[in-house]
Scaffold this motif. Structure first.
Motif, PDB file in Angstrom:
ATOM      1  N   ALA A 102      38.314 -18.580  33.634  1.00  0.00           N
ATOM      2  CA  ALA A 102      38.182 -17.638  32.506  1.00  0.00           C
ATOM      3  C   ALA A 102      36.816 -17.825  31.846  1.00  0.00           C
ATOM      4  O   ALA A 102      36.445 -18.935  31.477  1.00  0.00           O
ATOM      5  CB  ALA A 102      39.299 -17.871  31.495  1.00  0.00           C
ATOM      6  N   ARG A 103      36.078 -16.716  31.717  1.00  0.00           N
ATOM      7  CA  ARG A 103      34.689 -16.775  31.252  1.00  0.00           C
ATOM      8  C   ARG A 103      34.532 -17.029  29.755  1.00  0.00           C
ATOM      9  O   ARG A 103      33.489 -17.481  29.301  1.00  0.00           O
ATOM     10  CB  ARG A 103      33.961 -15.453  31.576  1.00  0.00           C
ATOM     11  CG  ARG A 103      33.759 -15.118  33.037  1.00  0.00           C
ATOM     12  CD  ARG A 103      32.751 -16.018  33.713  1.00  0.00           C
ATOM     13  NE  ARG A 103      33.325 -17.279  34.039  1.00  0.00           N
ATOM     14  CZ  ARG A 103      32.579 -18.341  34.370  1.00  0.00           C
ATOM     15  NH1 ARG A 103      31.285 -18.269  34.407  1.00  0.00           N
ATOM     16  NH2 ARG A 103      33.152 -19.484  34.655  1.00  0.00           N
ATOM     17  N   ASN A 104      35.526 -16.657  28.959  1.00  0.00           N
ATOM     18  CA  ASN A 104      35.339 -16.652  27.517  1.00  0.00           C
ATOM     19  C   ASN A 104      36.147 -17.743  26.820  1.00  0.00           C
ATOM     20  O   ASN A 104      37.367 -17.783  26.943  1.00  0.00           O
ATOM     21  CB  ASN A 104      35.734 -15.280  26.962  1.00  0.00           C
ATOM     22  CG  ASN A 104      34.895 -14.174  27.569  1.00  0.00           C
ATOM     23  OD1 ASN A 104      33.683 -14.144  27.391  1.00  0.00           O
ATOM     24  ND2 ASN A 104      35.514 -13.285  28.332  1.00  0.00           N
ATOM     25  N   LYS A 105      35.446 -18.593  26.111  1.00  0.00           N
ATOM     26  CA  LYS A 105      36.072 -19.704  25.380  1.00  0.00           C
ATOM     27  C   LYS A 105      35.469 -19.709  23.979  1.00  0.00           C
ATOM     28  O   LYS A 105      34.267 -19.874  23.827  1.00  0.00           O
ATOM     29  CB  LYS A 105      35.790 -21.030  26.088  1.00  0.00           C
ATOM     30  CG  LYS A 105      36.639 -21.229  27.356  1.00  0.00           C
ATOM     31  CD  LYS A 105      35.809 -21.747  28.506  1.00  0.00           C
ATOM     32  CE  LYS A 105      36.536 -21.576  29.824  1.00  0.00           C
ATOM     33  NZ  LYS A 105      35.630 -21.641  30.984  1.00  0.00           N
ATOM     34  N   ILE A 106      36.309 -19.512  22.976  1.00  0.00           N
ATOM     35  CA  ILE A 106      35.823 -19.437  21.602  1.00  0.00           C
ATOM     36  C   ILE A 106      36.526 -20.514  20.781  1.00  0.00           C
ATOM     37  O   ILE A 106      37.745 -20.490  20.636  1.00  0.00           O
ATOM     38  CB  ILE A 106      36.102 -18.033  21.000  1.00  0.00           C
ATOM     39  CG1 ILE A 106      35.444 -16.947  21.878  1.00  0.00           C
ATOM     40  CG2 ILE A 106      35.592 -17.936  19.569  1.00  0.00           C
ATOM     41  CD1 ILE A 106      35.899 -15.530  21.553  1.00  0.00           C
ATOM     42  N   LYS A 107      35.743 -21.448  20.261  1.00  0.00           N
ATOM     43  CA  LYS A 107      36.332 -22.551  19.485  1.00  0.00           C
ATOM     44  C   LYS A 107      36.661 -22.108  18.063  1.00  0.00           C
ATOM     45  O   LYS A 107      35.958 -21.265  17.494  1.00  0.00           O
ATOM     46  CB  LYS A 107      35.371 -23.739  19.434  1.00  0.00           C
ATOM     47  CG  LYS A 107      35.203 -24.388  20.792  1.00  0.00           C
ATOM     48  CD  LYS A 107      34.667 -25.807  20.696  1.00  0.00           C
ATOM     49  CE  LYS A 107      34.656 -26.402  22.099  1.00  0.00           C
ATOM     50  NZ  LYS A 107      34.380 -27.831  22.094  1.00  0.00           N
ATOM     51  N   GLY A 108      37.699 -22.688  17.507  1.00  0.00           N
ATOM     52  CA  GLY A 108      38.046 -22.360  16.139  1.00  0.00           C
ATOM     53  C   GLY A 108      39.151 -23.263  15.638  1.00  0.00           C
ATOM     54  O   GLY A 108      39.565 -24.200  16.315  1.00  0.00           O
ATOM     55  N   VAL A 109      39.607 -22.949  14.437  1.00  0.00           N
ATOM     56  CA  VAL A 109      40.640 -23.751  13.788  1.00  0.00           C
ATOM     57  C   VAL A 109      41.845 -22.838  13.561  1.00  0.00           C
ATOM     58  O   VAL A 109      41.693 -21.693  13.151  1.00  0.00           O
ATOM     59  CB  VAL A 109      40.098 -24.321  12.451  1.00  0.00           C
ATOM     60  CG1 VAL A 109      41.197 -24.979  11.631  1.00  0.00           C
ATOM     61  CG2 VAL A 109      38.965 -25.307  12.733  1.00  0.00           C
ATOM     62  N   VAL A 110      43.036 -23.355  13.839  1.00  0.00           N
ATOM     63  CA  VAL A 110      44.254 -22.566  13.636  1.00  0.00           C
ATOM     64  C   VAL A 110      44.474 -22.350  12.144  1.00  0.00           C
ATOM     65  O   VAL A 110      44.490 -23.300  11.360  1.00  0.00           O
ATOM     66  CB  VAL A 110      45.482 -23.270  14.265  1.00  0.00           C
ATOM     67  CG1 VAL A 110      46.754 -22.455  14.016  1.00  0.00           C
ATOM     68  CG2 VAL A 110      45.261 -23.486  15.757  1.00  0.00           C
ATOM     69  N   LYS A 111      44.601 -21.080  11.747  1.00  0.00           N
ATOM     70  CA  LYS A 111      44.771 -20.748  10.324  1.00  0.00           C
ATOM     71  C   LYS A 111      46.211 -20.372  10.007  1.00  0.00           C
ATOM     72  O   LYS A 111      46.657 -20.503   8.868  1.00  0.00           O
ATOM     73  CB  LYS A 111      43.866 -19.547   9.951  1.00  0.00           C
ATOM     74  CG  LYS A 111      42.408 -19.900   9.799  1.00  0.00           C
ATOM     75  CD  LYS A 111      42.184 -20.893   8.669  1.00  0.00           C
ATOM     76  CE  LYS A 111      40.789 -21.500   8.703  1.00  0.00           C
ATOM     77  NZ  LYS A 111      40.684 -22.733   7.936  1.00  0.00           N
ATOM     78  N   GLU A 112      46.914 -19.843  10.991  1.00  0.00           N
ATOM     79  CA  GLU A 112      48.257 -19.336  10.721  1.00  0.00           C
ATOM     80  C   GLU A 112      49.033 -19.272  12.028  1.00  0.00           C
ATOM     81  O   GLU A 112      48.468 -18.948  13.073  1.00  0.00           O
ATOM     82  CB  GLU A 112      48.121 -17.920  10.139  1.00  0.00           C
ATOM     83  CG  GLU A 112      49.366 -17.370   9.501  1.00  0.00           C
ATOM     84  CD  GLU A 112      49.202 -15.892   9.133  1.00  0.00           C
ATOM     85  OE1 GLU A 112      48.095 -15.476   8.716  1.00  0.00           O
ATOM     86  OE2 GLU A 112      50.189 -15.159   9.311  1.00  0.00           O
ATOM     87  N   ILE A 113      50.303 -19.606  11.961  1.00  0.00           N
ATOM     88  CA  ILE A 113      51.187 -19.472  13.125  1.00  0.00           C
ATOM     89  C   ILE A 113      52.439 -18.742  12.648  1.00  0.00           C
ATOM     90  O   ILE A 113      53.059 -19.153  11.671  1.00  0.00           O
ATOM     91  CB  ILE A 113      51.590 -20.857  13.712  1.00  0.00           C
ATOM     92  CG1 ILE A 113      50.356 -21.622  14.191  1.00  0.00           C
ATOM     93  CG2 ILE A 113      52.590 -20.683  14.858  1.00  0.00           C
ATOM     94  CD1 ILE A 113      50.630 -23.074  14.599  1.00  0.00           C
ATOM     95  N   LYS A 114      52.770 -17.665  13.344  1.00  0.00           N
ATOM     96  CA  LYS A 114      54.002 -16.952  12.994  1.00  0.00           C
ATOM     97  C   LYS A 114      54.867 -16.921  14.237  1.00  0.00           C
ATOM     98  O   LYS A 114      54.459 -16.376  15.265  1.00  0.00           O
ATOM     99  CB  LYS A 114      53.657 -15.525  12.554  1.00  0.00           C
ATOM    100  CG  LYS A 114      54.868 -14.775  12.081  1.00  0.00           C
ATOM    101  CD  LYS A 114      54.504 -13.407  11.558  1.00  0.00           C
ATOM    102  CE  LYS A 114      55.762 -12.782  10.963  1.00  0.00           C
ATOM    103  NZ  LYS A 114      55.456 -11.448  10.428  1.00  0.00           N
ATOM    104  N   LYS A 115      56.048 -17.505  14.156  1.00  0.00           N
ATOM    105  CA  LYS A 115      56.903 -17.591  15.333  1.00  0.00           C
ATOM    106  C   LYS A 115      58.019 -16.550  15.312  1.00  0.00           C
ATOM    107  O   LYS A 115      58.724 -16.395  14.319  1.00  0.00           O
ATOM    108  CB  LYS A 115      57.552 -18.977  15.410  1.00  0.00           C
ATOM    109  CG  LYS A 115      56.589 -20.102  15.725  1.00  0.00           C
ATOM    110  CD  LYS A 115      57.349 -21.402  15.880  1.00  0.00           C
ATOM    111  CE  LYS A 115      56.392 -22.585  15.976  1.00  0.00           C
ATOM    112  NZ  LYS A 115      57.119 -23.865  16.024  1.00  0.00           N
ATOM    113  N   GLY A 116      58.186 -15.844  16.434  1.00  0.00           N
ATOM    114  CA  GLY A 116      59.361 -15.003  16.636  1.00  0.00           C
ATOM    115  C   GLY A 116      60.311 -15.800  17.520  1.00  0.00           C
ATOM    116  O   GLY A 116      60.154 -17.010  17.681  1.00  0.00           O
ATOM    117  N   GLU A 117      61.283 -15.101  18.101  1.00  0.00           N
ATOM    118  CA  GLU A 117      62.233 -15.789  18.985  1.00  0.00           C
ATOM    119  C   GLU A 117      61.569 -16.202  20.296  1.00  0.00           C
ATOM    120  O   GLU A 117      61.841 -17.263  20.824  1.00  0.00           O
ATOM    121  CB  GLU A 117      63.418 -14.855  19.310  1.00  0.00           C
ATOM    122  CG  GLU A 117      64.511 -14.834  18.273  1.00  0.00           C
ATOM    123  CD  GLU A 117      65.069 -16.217  17.992  1.00  0.00           C
ATOM    124  OE1 GLU A 117      65.557 -16.865  18.928  1.00  0.00           O
ATOM    125  OE2 GLU A 117      64.991 -16.659  16.832  1.00  0.00           O
TER     126      GLU A 117
END
Lengths: 69, 69, 69, 69, 69, 69
Positions: free
Chosen positions: F5-20
Motif C-alpha cells: 500500500a503506497r499511502n501511509k499517514i501518521k496521526g493520533v487517534v482522536k475518537e473511536i465509535k463502535k457499532g456492532e
C-alpha cells in the motif's frame, strides 16, 4: 455465471455476527486459512448464509495488497 | 507493525507481470489457493518482490464478498 | 451462483481498451447509464468479454459513495 | 468540483437504514436500476441525505467487476 | 457538489505516469504527506490533471486501514 | 513488515465509535489533515487501538480518487 474477480476461496461459514447494517462472516478454508468478510446484513439474509454452509469468498485482484517480512 | 486488515494469506510468488503503472502478482498458497494481486509496479520494485519469494496477501474484510452455489 | 454484492447493472459492452495488466471495459446500460470497469486483462480474456456482448456490472455496496448537488 | 471516479448514476433516495457506524442508502434510478450504498452514518447526517431526495451514486472504475452468464 | 467520502486531502500534483489504461498521480500535501493515486488515464485527461496543479485526494473511509507499531 | 500500500499517514487517534460490527476511528495528522477509517470493531479490539495513541492510516493507491475545483 462467471465473474471477473480473480480470487475465489472456498470454505465453510464458522461464525456470523450481525450489526444493524453490516455483518461479519468468518469462513474457514481447507487449510489454516481463515477469511473475514464484512457484507451487508441484507446480503446474509437474502443469500441465506448460515454457519456450517459451504460458500466462496470472492475478492477483486485490485483489492489485494502484498506484504513482505 | 500490525495492520487492521483481517485477512492475511501466506504464499510464494509464482508470476509477476508488469505494465507501465500496474503489476499483476500471482501467489500460490500452501493449498490449491492461488491469489492474484494488482498493485503498482512501483510497489513491486520498492519491496523487491521476486518470483519464488514468500509474501503475504493482505485483504481488508470490507473488500471480501461471499458467493453461494 | 449468487453473490453478496448488492449492485448488478445489466448492459452491453461498447468498448474494451487493454493495457499490459489492466483493461478498461465500457458498458452501456438500457438507459443513459454508462458504466466503466477497470479489471485485469486476464479477466477480459478468460471470460471472453467482447464488444456487443451482454454483461452485468457487479459492485459491492461498500464501494458506492453518494454525492448531492 | 469534478472527481476522477468514472461512474455517476443519478437517482432518488428510497430508503435509509442507519446502524451505529454504517448506514445503508437505497437509491432508485430512472430505470429499474436500484443502487445500494453503505456509507458512514456521519455522511448521511452531514450531507443531510433524506428519502425522496435526488442524489448521485459515485463509483470508482477499479471497484466495478463484470459478470457474464 | 458534496460527496459522502470522508477523507479529502489537498495537495499539488508532483508527478503523473501514464500507462495504457491506468495512471499513477503523485500528490504532495502541505506537510510531508505524499499521496499516490491510481486512476484511469481517461480521468487524468478528462479532468486535465497536470503537474503543479492543486487537486484534492478523495478517499472513502471504508478503504482506510490502520496500522500500529 | 513492509506492505505494498503506497499511502501511509501518521496521526493520533482522536475518537473511536463502535457499532456492532464496524467501528469508525478518527485520526488527526500533524497538519489539519483528519482521516476517518471504518474498520471492524474486532480490529480495534485486537490491535488495542485507543484514543491518544499514535497510529498510521494505510491506503492502497487504487482506492484514491482525485477531485479538482
Amino acid at each position: 455465471m462467471e465473474i471477473s474477480a480473480r480470487n475465489k476461496i472456498k470454505g465453510v461459514v464458522k461464525e456470523i455476527k450481525k450489526g444493524e447494517v453490516a455483518a461479519l462472516v468468518k469462513i474457514e478454508g481447507s487449510t489454516p486459512t481463515a477469511i473475514s468478510a464484512v457484507i451487508t446484513k441484507e446480503s446474509v439474509e437474502e443469500l441465506g448464509i448460515k454457519v456450517g454452509e459451504e460458500v466462496t469468498a470472492v475478492i477483486k485482484a485490485t483489492e489485494v495488497m502484498i506484504s513482505k517480512e
